[in-house]
Write a protein that holds these residues in place. Sequence first.
Motif, short mmCIF file in Angstrom:
data_model
loop_
_atom_site.label_atom_id
_atom_site.label_comp_id
_atom_site.label_asym_id
_atom_site.label_seq_id
_atom_site.Cartn_x
_atom_site.Cartn_y
_atom_site.Cartn_z
N HIS A 172 31.38 8.41 -62.81
CA HIS A 172 31.17 7.58 -61.77
C HIS A 172 29.84 7.93 -61.02
O HIS A 172 29.36 8.08 -59.93
CB HIS A 172 32.32 7.66 -60.60
CG HIS A 172 33.61 6.81 -60.99
ND1 HIS A 172 34.44 7.68 -61.42
CD2 HIS A 172 33.81 5.84 -60.63
CE1 HIS A 172 35.44 6.49 -61.86
NE2 HIS A 172 35.12 5.47 -61.26
N ARG A 173 28.96 8.74 -62.07
CA ARG A 173 27.51 8.98 -61.59
C ARG A 173 26.72 7.86 -60.95
O ARG A 173 26.79 6.77 -61.39
CB ARG A 173 26.70 9.59 -62.93
CG ARG A 173 25.54 9.94 -62.41
CD ARG A 173 24.80 10.72 -63.54
NE ARG A 173 25.39 12.10 -63.91
CZ ARG A 173 24.49 12.95 -64.40
NH1 ARG A 173 23.27 12.89 -64.81
NH2 ARG A 173 24.99 14.28 -64.61
N GLY A 174 26.26 8.12 -59.95
CA GLY A 174 25.40 6.95 -59.14
C GLY A 174 26.34 6.20 -58.30
O GLY A 174 25.68 5.05 -57.68
N ARG A 175 27.68 6.28 -58.13
CA ARG A 175 28.51 5.42 -57.63
C ARG A 175 29.64 6.00 -56.68
O ARG A 175 29.64 7.37 -56.84
CB ARG A 175 29.42 4.59 -58.68
CG ARG A 175 28.52 3.72 -59.28
CD ARG A 175 29.34 2.87 -60.40
NE ARG A 175 29.76 3.64 -61.46
CZ ARG A 175 30.68 3.46 -62.23
NH1 ARG A 175 31.84 2.55 -61.98
NH2 ARG A 175 30.97 4.54 -63.15
N THR A 176 30.28 5.47 -55.95
CA THR A 176 31.26 6.30 -55.31
C THR A 176 32.34 6.57 -56.16
O THR A 176 32.78 5.97 -57.15
CB THR A 176 31.89 5.21 -54.21
OG1 THR A 176 30.77 4.86 -53.16
CG2 THR A 176 33.16 5.78 -53.18
N VAL A 177 32.89 7.87 -55.82
CA VAL A 177 34.19 8.25 -56.71
C VAL A 177 35.50 7.91 -55.98
O VAL A 177 35.66 8.68 -54.93
CB VAL A 177 33.87 9.84 -56.80
CG1 VAL A 177 35.02 10.37 -57.68
CG2 VAL A 177 32.61 10.27 -57.40
N HIS A 269 28.15 15.09 -61.04
CA HIS A 269 28.22 13.82 -60.52
C HIS A 269 26.85 13.33 -60.35
O HIS A 269 26.33 12.16 -60.54
CB HIS A 269 28.84 13.99 -59.22
CG HIS A 269 28.91 12.39 -58.49
ND1 HIS A 269 29.30 11.27 -59.21
CD2 HIS A 269 28.53 12.29 -57.22
CE1 HIS A 269 29.30 10.17 -58.45
NE2 HIS A 269 28.91 10.96 -57.18
N HIS A 270 25.94 14.22 -59.86
CA HIS A 270 24.53 13.78 -59.37
C HIS A 270 23.39 14.09 -60.21
O HIS A 270 22.36 13.29 -60.40
CB HIS A 270 24.06 14.72 -57.98
CG HIS A 270 24.97 14.05 -56.69
ND1 HIS A 270 24.87 12.88 -56.32
CD2 HIS A 270 25.94 15.03 -55.96
CE1 HIS A 270 25.65 12.88 -55.21
NE2 HIS A 270 26.46 14.10 -55.19
#
Length: 292
Positions: A172-177, A269-270
């Motif tokens: 979910h990189r770049g999105r809400t997890v 994630h980031h």
Amino acid sequence: MAESARKALALDALTGLSVGDAVGNQAFPPHLRVRKAGNPPEVWSWTDDTQMACSLLDVLDRHGTVDQNALAKAFAERAETFRDYGKGALQFIDHVFHGGDWRAINAELFDGVGSWGNGGAMRVAPLGAYFHDDLGKAATEGAASAEITHAHPEGVAGAVAIAVAAAHVTAHRGRTVPDLLETVLEHTPRGAVHDGVRRAAGLLDRPAIEVAGEVGNGSRISAPDTVPFALWTIQTRLGDYEAAIRTSTLVGGDMDTMAAITGGVIAAHHGAGCVPRTWLDAREPLPAWFTA
């Protein structure tokens, strides 16, 4: 996905892990810090967390999976024993380095109970990023990576929990997890680690020091005492790498490992860009044998 793309994602996690490890290591009193001979004081040394994570990623890069024999050999041959290895890890390294079977020494540790320490969890975030497109595989490979040094099921469960967390946030990189802790719980075997993560999930609105008092801060160097608070920190501070690392060291305990776990997952994630540049510049270079 191309192997090069998988490795790039894993390298981001490794950057976050190694910097967190180095920052956490500096939080200890000076006489307890691990320092490599010749490093000036402004270089922040990392510990066994980073050293073993580099070996794990190297084996994934060469084999595409956790080849347990290759990984056991890498752990033993590349160990720099001043890196703050625990007593059980040092016994393992000595046994395997001199030609012993890793399965035999693993089963004998701690009076035949096996290690349920946090070593499997501390090094596994890059693996989770590598297998981010298949949570089941991330869990299976994470377990395989821990089994080499941790015969106790809780030591394995800790690695599974962090591998799945890293895989889920990378996907979910770049999105809400969504549902991070619930997703981790779905894949983590029942037991003390699972129960601790469940308790942590009910404390998301509580202060860090209170949560650490409830679920542990790693002072026992066990997976059940480490993984729940690390996941609580990741869940509550996923958007801010620096805040997460500072929280990891605020509560005492096994600060370098707590920060390594937290930093590895958040950077998965980031991307490595979330790591403060001054921190990355201060971190001791990764091992010369490790080719990024």
